[in-house]
Design a protein around this motif. Structure first.
Motif, PDB file in Angstrom:
ATOM      1  N   ILE A 184       0.987  -1.005  -0.075  1.00  0.00           N
ATOM      2  CA  ILE A 184      -0.260  -0.098  -0.079  1.00  0.00           C
ATOM      3  C   ILE A 184       1.026   0.895   0.165  1.00  0.00           C
ATOM      4  CG2 ILE A 184      -1.583   1.051   1.167  1.00  0.00           C
ATOM      5  CD1 ILE A 184      -2.779  -1.833   2.592  1.00  0.00           C
ATOM      6  N   ASP A 185       0.510   2.598  -0.914  1.00  0.00           N
ATOM      7  CA  ASP A 185       1.375   3.277  -1.111  1.00  0.00           C
ATOM      8  C   ASP A 185       0.747   4.349  -1.293  1.00  0.00           C
ATOM      9  OD1 ASP A 185       1.022   4.380  -4.158  1.00  0.00           O
ATOM     10  OD2 ASP A 185       1.294   2.194  -4.289  1.00  0.00           O
ATOM     11  N   GLY A 186       1.697   5.819  -0.546  1.00  0.00           N
ATOM     12  CA  GLY A 186       0.982   6.682  -0.777  1.00  0.00           C
ATOM     13  C   GLY A 186       2.106   7.758  -0.678  1.00  0.00           C
ATOM     14  N   GLY A 187       1.195   9.355  -1.479  1.00  0.00           N
ATOM     15  CA  GLY A 187       2.039  10.658  -1.598  1.00  0.00           C
ATOM     16  C   GLY A 187       1.901  12.114  -1.860  1.00  0.00           C
ATOM     17  N   LEU A 188       2.167  12.356  -1.395  1.00  0.00           N
ATOM     18  CA  LEU A 188       1.793  13.848  -1.225  1.00  0.00           C
ATOM     19  C   LEU A 188       2.772  15.317  -1.773  1.00  0.00           C
ATOM     20  CD1 LEU A 188      -0.117  15.851   1.559  1.00  0.00           C
ATOM     21  CD2 LEU A 188       1.674  16.820   0.754  1.00  0.00           C
ATOM     22  N   LYS A 189       2.132  16.258  -2.846  1.00  0.00           N
ATOM     23  CA  LYS A 189       3.250  17.249  -2.832  1.00  0.00           C
ATOM     24  C   LYS A 189       2.647  18.448  -2.510  1.00  0.00           C
ATOM     25  CE  LYS A 189       5.613  14.602  -7.057  1.00  0.00           C
ATOM     26  NZ  LYS A 189       5.433  14.405  -8.022  1.00  0.00           N
ATOM     27  N   LYS A 190       2.889  19.831  -2.073  1.00  0.00           N
ATOM     28  CA  LYS A 190       2.502  20.862  -2.280  1.00  0.00           C
ATOM     29  C   LYS A 190       3.522  22.256  -2.341  1.00  0.00           C
ATOM     30  CE  LYS A 190      -0.843  24.253   0.204  1.00  0.00           C
ATOM     31  NZ  LYS A 190      -1.418  24.304  -1.254  1.00  0.00           N
ATOM     32  N   SER A 191       3.395  23.418  -3.571  1.00  0.00           N
ATOM     33  CA  SER A 191       4.901  24.325  -3.026  1.00  0.00           C
ATOM     34  C   SER A 191       6.019  23.767  -3.184  1.00  0.00           C
ATOM     35  CB  SER A 191       3.992  25.310  -2.153  1.00  0.00           C
ATOM     36  OG  SER A 191       2.631  24.779  -2.374  1.00  0.00           O
ATOM     37  N   GLY A 192       6.771  22.552  -3.531  1.00  0.00           N
ATOM     38  CA  GLY A 192       8.228  22.154  -3.264  1.00  0.00           C
ATOM     39  C   GLY A 192       8.643  21.510  -2.385  1.00  0.00           C
ATOM     40  N   PHE A 193       7.062  21.341  -1.452  1.00  0.00           N
ATOM     41  CA  PHE A 193       7.336  19.850  -0.368  1.00  0.00           C
ATOM     42  C   PHE A 193       6.969  18.729  -1.120  1.00  0.00           C
ATOM     43  CE2 PHE A 193       5.282  17.976   3.355  1.00  0.00           C
ATOM     44  CZ  PHE A 193       6.189  16.819   3.454  1.00  0.00           C
ATOM     45  N   SER A 194       7.511  17.324  -0.941  1.00  0.00           N
ATOM     46  CA  SER A 194       6.755  16.216  -1.289  1.00  0.00           C
ATOM     47  C   SER A 194       7.477  15.005  -0.317  1.00  0.00           C
ATOM     48  CB  SER A 194       7.478  15.678  -2.831  1.00  0.00           C
ATOM     49  OG  SER A 194       8.912  16.163  -2.278  1.00  0.00           O
ATOM     50  N   VAL A 195       6.154  14.598   0.146  1.00  0.00           N
ATOM     51  CA  VAL A 195       6.357  12.922   1.614  1.00  0.00           C
ATOM     52  C   VAL A 195       5.853  12.020   0.439  1.00  0.00           C
ATOM     53  CG1 VAL A 195       4.767  13.103   2.191  1.00  0.00           C
ATOM     54  CG2 VAL A 195       6.161  12.268   3.224  1.00  0.00           C
ATOM     55  N   ASN A 196       6.108  11.023   0.089  1.00  0.00           N
ATOM     56  CA  ASN A 196       6.378   9.550  -0.234  1.00  0.00           C
ATOM     57  C   ASN A 196       6.575   8.478   0.580  1.00  0.00           C
ATOM     58  OD1 ASN A 196       5.676  10.259  -3.225  1.00  0.00           O
ATOM     59  ND2 ASN A 196       7.394  11.900  -2.510  1.00  0.00           N
ATOM     60  N   GLY A 197       6.061   7.217   1.040  1.00  0.00           N
ATOM     61  CA  GLY A 197       5.761   6.364   1.829  1.00  0.00           C
ATOM     62  C   GLY A 197       4.782   4.984   0.896  1.00  0.00           C
ATOM     63  N   GLN A 198       5.170   3.838   1.776  1.00  0.00           N
ATOM     64  CA  GLN A 198       4.832   2.796   1.186  1.00  0.00           C
ATOM     65  C   GLN A 198       4.644   1.453   2.675  1.00  0.00           C
ATOM     66  OE1 GLN A 198       4.367  -0.062  -3.235  1.00  0.00           O
ATOM     67  NE2 GLN A 198       6.401   1.100  -2.790  1.00  0.00           N
ATOM     68  N   TYR A 199       4.176   0.198   2.401  1.00  0.00           N
ATOM     69  CA  TYR A 199       4.049  -1.012   2.932  1.00  0.00           C
ATOM     70  C   TYR A 199       3.877  -1.736   2.610  1.00  0.00           C
ATOM     71  CZ  TYR A 199       4.158  -1.710   7.897  1.00  0.00           C
ATOM     72  OH  TYR A 199       4.299  -3.262   9.582  1.00  0.00           O
ATOM     73  N   TYR A 200       4.750  -2.762   3.186  1.00  0.00           N
ATOM     74  CA  TYR A 200       5.026  -4.260   2.519  1.00  0.00           C
ATOM     75  C   TYR A 200       3.863  -5.031   3.946  1.00  0.00           C
ATOM     76  CZ  TYR A 200       8.357  -1.425   0.075  1.00  0.00           C
ATOM     77  OH  TYR A 200       8.502   0.294  -0.752  1.00  0.00           O
ATOM     78  N   PHE A 201       3.698  -6.735   3.003  1.00  0.00           N
ATOM     79  CA  PHE A 201       3.446  -7.462   3.939  1.00  0.00           C
ATOM     80  C   PHE A 201       3.255  -8.780   2.710  1.00  0.00           C
ATOM     81  CE2 PHE A 201       0.093  -4.125   4.119  1.00  0.00           C
ATOM     82  CZ  PHE A 201       0.058  -4.147   5.498  1.00  0.00           C
ATOM     83  N   ARG A 202       4.557  -9.936   2.957  1.00  0.00           N
ATOM     84  CA  ARG A 202       5.407 -10.554   2.079  1.00  0.00           C
ATOM     85  C   ARG A 202       5.123 -12.114   2.654  1.00  0.00           C
ATOM     86  NH1 ARG A 202      11.709 -11.818   0.851  1.00  0.00           N
ATOM     87  NH2 ARG A 202      11.032 -12.622   2.274  1.00  0.00           N
ATOM     88  N   TRP A 203       4.165 -13.297   2.191  1.00  0.00           N
ATOM     89  CA  TRP A 203       4.570 -14.183   2.823  1.00  0.00           C
ATOM     90  C   TRP A 203       4.643 -14.827   1.784  1.00  0.00           C
ATOM     91  CZ3 TRP A 203       0.090 -10.922   1.751  1.00  0.00           C
ATOM     92  CH2 TRP A 203      -0.518 -10.456   3.302  1.00  0.00           C
ATOM     93  N   LEU A 204       5.642 -16.641   2.751  1.00  0.00           N
ATOM     94  CA  LEU A 204       6.240 -17.378   2.263  1.00  0.00           C
ATOM     95  C   LEU A 204       5.771 -18.287   2.136  1.00  0.00           C
ATOM     96  CD1 LEU A 204       9.978 -15.695   1.981  1.00  0.00           C
ATOM     97  CD2 LEU A 204       8.425 -15.948   0.292  1.00  0.00           C
TER      98      LEU A 204
END
Length: 523
Positions: free
Chosen positions: A400-420
């Motif tokens: 699941i991921d998300g990001g935000l931008k405004k006036s030269g500022f930005s933040v991006n993130g992602q969370y992972y779940f893995r099963w083997l």
């Protein structure tokens, strides 16, 4: 205004010419009767003739000189008029070119103006060879065969120093393993991509050469695509499996130097397959994929098993495009510093039945796409129990991921779940499955618009056997007025990297500080 001024100049020149001719003609008529006889006697006539002979000769000579001067003046005026008309034609062509650039809808008044306008447009096209890539050749729209050949390139040159790390690490079974330390300059990646359309603007092609000096790897591949509409394009060829946001049109436009530690550990890789993508609703995008495996970058067809990987990604941009159109469409930075807020939210899923792609008597597998959280290759002999090798397993990963931008500022993130799970091995194992999760987060701000950006980032893995993490900070310098070339300097601190890859800054077991300097050209 310009044309009215030129018309006035031409009118004045013609008026001056006519007045000069009129004055000269009138002067000749006034002098004409003085040379005619009066009808007197012969001697008187001869006397008068002799008396008038000298003045008349002088007047004739004067008239000839004036006529010669007038002819010379007319010749010069004719040359000036010709030069002036040529200048008018050049200005008209330039004016038509400017009107075309501004998308003006001024109709051509005659065939000559239309030809001049078309010539101006064609000349502009010849001069502007950069259109989100270098245009090598493009046929005109009315050509018998539609053709576009364009060159794109992504090149990274990187200095990496991991000498601060210890030279060994210990896995969850207590086995001491080597850490490969680095202090080198490499052409980390260089990808040449010849692409465009042929025979029909809907039929796309891509001819790519992917190289990594760090990994001593060269892959030559190609794609063929057909675009039905904005909502559906189908492609076959080589690409990244869309199980993470970092594999869906974002490379190399990340905030840091490369993909994060957690992302490299958990994500899938690159393979051959077929996929569909598009934007069925405004702001809503999808990417569906079926291919040969998680990562078959250097695996020959006779080693690839019969199982297929399934993956897909969906993302939504409800407040408008996340970045400007073009190759940098999904970039993480807010280079253009638009005042309005933009967000991107998405999710991805991948499932694949994986094989080690090598015989059991080979300790190191050809399939290097999966690692355990302690840094050991999943399919290597002894990864779970001494002398035991896993031959097959099922991989599932949700992000699941998300990001935000405004006036030269930005933040991006992602969370992972893995099963083997569903292991097939040549001996008993102490467990039947593993579960790992993790996240990445980066934030950046331009302190000089479109020039200098500061960023901070981090990632962490909550693993079955270990909980590695990293954090880093750096600056990015866009030293030309474009988002397609930049220089990055970064200092990162890694604690027990669970992943190792020659074209990434990470090696398995890395534990220490690591400075990096990197320049990227992406056009």
């Amino acid at each position: 205004m310009l044309m009215r001024h030129l018309s006035c100049l031409l009118s004045a020149a013609l008026t001056a010419t006519l007045m000069t001719c009129f004055v000269t003609s009138a002067r000749a008529q006034d002098q004409g009767p003085a040379s005619e006889g009066t009808g007197g006697g012969g001697a008187e006539i001869r006397t008068e003739t002799d008396a008038l002979k000298e003045p008349l000769k002088s007047d004739v000579d004067t008239l000839k000189a004036e006529n010669a001067a007038v002819r010379e003046l007319l010749r010069k005026m004719e040359e000036q008029q010709k030069a002036l008309l040529e200048q008018v034609d050049r200005l008209q062509q330039r004016f038509d070119g400017v009107a075309s650039d501004a998308n003006a809808t001024v109709p051509a008044t005659n065939a000559g103006n239309a030809s001049a306008k078309q010539a101006s447009i064609e000349q502009q096209g010849k001069e502007d060879r950069y259109q989100d890539g270098i245009v090598i050749w493009q046929n005109p729209e009315d050509a018998k065969v539609p053709l576009l050949l364009k060159l794109n390139d992504d090149t990274q040159v990187r200095y990496l120093n991991t000498l601060d790390s210890s030279d060994t690490f210990t896995d969850h079974l207590g086995v001491v393993r080597e850490v490969h330390r680095r202090n080198d300059i490499t052409v980390n990646r260089s990808m040449f991509n010849f692409n465009g359309y042929l025979f029909d603007t809907r039929l796309g092609y891509s001819l790519k050469v992917w190289t990594s000096a760090g990994a001593a790897s060269i892959v030559v591949t190609g794609n063929i695509s057909w675009q039905f509409n904005k909502a559906l394009t189908i492609t076959g060829g080589y690409t990244g499996v869309p199980g993470s946001r970092s594999l869906v049109g974002t490379f190399p436009f990340f905030q840091p130097t490369d993909r994060s530690m957690a992302d490299n550990f958990l994500r899938p890789g690159f393979t051959q397959g077929a996929w569909a993508f598009g934007e069925p609703l405004k702001g809503l995008n999808y990417f569906g994929f079926v291919g040969n495996g998680l990562n078959t970058l250097n695996i020959s067809a006779n080693k690839i098993d019969t199982n297929l990987v399934l993956a897909g990604s969906v993302w939504w941009e409800p407040l408008g495009p996340y970045s400007e159109p073009g190759k940098s469409r999904q970039m993480y930075d807010d280079y253009f510093a638009l005042p309005n807020t933009r967000i991107r939210v998405g999710t991805s899923f991948t499932r694949s039945r994986e094989d080690r792609f090598s015989e059991l008597d080979q300790l190191t597998p050809d399939n290097t796409s999966i690692h355990n959280s302690d840094g050991v290759l999943f399919f290597s002999t002894g990864a779970f129990a001494p002398g035991v090798t896993v031959q097959e397993a099922t991989y599932k990963m949700w992000a699941i991921d998300g990001g935000l931008k405004k006036s030269g500022f930005s933040v991006n993130g992602q969370y992972y779940f893995r099963w083997l799970n569903d292991f097939e091995a040549d001996g008993p194992l102490p467990l039947a499955s593993t579960y790992d999760s993790g996240f990445e987060l980066s934030a950046a701000k331009f302190i000089i618009p479109k020039t200098l950006e500061l960023y901070a980032r981090g990632s962490k893995v909550f693993g079955q056997f270990a909980n590695p993490y990293e954090y880093a900070g750096g600056l990015k310098w866009y030293f030309l007025p474009t988002e397609r070339v930049w220089l990055t300097a970064e200092l990162m601190r890694v604690h027990g990297s669970p992943y190792g890859g020659a074209f990434t800054p990470y090696t398995a077991g890395l534990n220490g500080w690591a400075p990096m300097i990197q320049t990227v050209l992406a056009f």
